[in-house]
Scaffold this active site. Sequence first.
Site, short mmCIF file in Angstrom:
data_model
loop_
_atom_site.label_atom_id
_atom_site.label_comp_id
_atom_site.label_asym_id
_atom_site.label_seq_id
_atom_site.Cartn_x
_atom_site.Cartn_y
_atom_site.Cartn_z
N GLU A 276 40.67 45.61 50.61
CA GLU A 276 39.25 45.26 50.71
C GLU A 276 39.03 43.76 50.51
OE1 GLU A 276 36.24 47.88 49.30
OE2 GLU A 276 37.59 49.59 49.26
N HIS B 121 54.49 47.34 24.92
CA HIS B 121 55.32 48.55 24.81
C HIS B 121 56.81 48.23 24.76
CE1 HIS B 121 51.65 50.72 25.78
NE2 HIS B 121 52.28 51.87 25.67
N GLY B 122 57.19 47.00 25.14
CA GLY B 122 58.61 46.64 25.13
C GLY B 122 59.39 47.46 26.14
N GLY B 123 60.58 47.88 25.74
CA GLY B 123 61.42 48.67 26.64
C GLY B 123 60.75 49.95 27.09
N ALA C 62 45.44 41.62 61.61
CA ALA C 62 44.01 41.65 61.29
C ALA C 62 43.79 42.54 60.09
CB ALA C 62 43.20 42.18 62.47
N THR D 194 41.85 40.29 50.23
CA THR D 194 42.81 39.76 49.26
C THR D 194 42.14 38.74 48.33
OG1 THR D 194 43.45 37.93 50.70
CG2 THR D 194 44.68 40.00 50.94
N LEU E 50 40.08 49.63 60.01
CA LEU E 50 39.91 48.24 60.39
C LEU E 50 41.24 47.51 60.47
CD1 LEU E 50 38.25 45.62 60.83
CD2 LEU E 50 38.09 45.43 58.33
#
Length: 383
Positions: free
Chosen positions: A360, A335-337, A127, A362, A122
């Site tokens: 599908e 998790h940091g770095g 489009a 936005t 599509l």
Amino acid sequence: MDPNVFDDVLRTVRDFVRGEVVPAEDEIERTDAIPARLREAAAGMGLFGFALPEEHGGLGLSMSEDVRLAMELGYAVPAFRSMFGTNNGIAGQVIVKYGTAEQQQRWLPKLAAGEAIASFALTEDGAGSDPSSVRTKAVRDGEEYVLSGAKRFITNAPHADVLVVFARTGEDVHGGISVFLVETGLDGVRIGPPNAKMGQAGAHTAEVFFDDARVPAAALVGGQEGTGFAAAMSSLTRGRLHIAAICVGLAGRIVEESVRFAAEAEQGGRPIGRFQLVQALLAESQAEYYAGRSMVLEAAREYDSGADTRLAPSCAKLFCSEMVSRVADRAVQVHGGSGYMRGVPVERFYRDSRVFRIYEGTSEIQKLIIAKQLLRRYTRDFN
């Protein structure tokens, strides 16, 4: 499907995803491919046709069953689900709902068995979320149609056997769009190389070109022109609810990764999960995950009953696609770095999750759909 049988299916898929797919995630990221062993196993479990009718070899899952399965599939890298997603979703559903008996008999058993891959063609330059802007043309010439134009970002195009192609056959904005089943081996049909993407390694998209490709008139879906817009919108609506469920499954996985890290990683001799600001990140993600899960299950129930087949799917797609990005962002922060390093699951999921807000339909398009549906309850002026 019988509830006991479905529970068995769900359990089998859950065990497979967690026991086989998750351990292969680094391999999929490294090779940009789904291993053949996983593809064969998925086909054997019926995953290429879980949403296709039983009479054509599928499992015939309802929307409520579909989203519960999707949550299990969403636990692993999105590329695994993407491998068979178009067969069950936006491409396969066009054939299910709009195809002639001959078209269904020819393609659905192959799609359900994993013997063929279908792509939903599509999107094109100018489009995407709005099908009415399609510019690819199909001109009738005797017992054939001549297709000219190009599509882009077409999921599974590099592997497709048949393309569900939307093309303009008339000038009417909506009524002038038709849909065709185009075999990729036809002269004039050209598939570009796989796109280099931010994330979702192993899931491939590509451009598709139609250089005056001659397609048999029998390839016109439903045997009549002008059904393309309705077919696109119908398939996208179901697909949006399925994608929302995938986002929920992935969010659940990301929360688990975050909790595990917070419980084990130490700072100053203490697990970082003891720090209240880290706890706040975990709590916010869990609450949003739970809200998204509840929303999807209720939206699927309403979809199956026919009470709401448009507003609720867009609400779920909007909320859950945005939600999983927030959850992934918090996970990197927890998790940091380490969360910024390649090879750490949450880094990969941070990239993988971003596209859910785009394809599908936005997030912006979902907002328009939601608002228009609400306004239509009070006036006919909003179309």
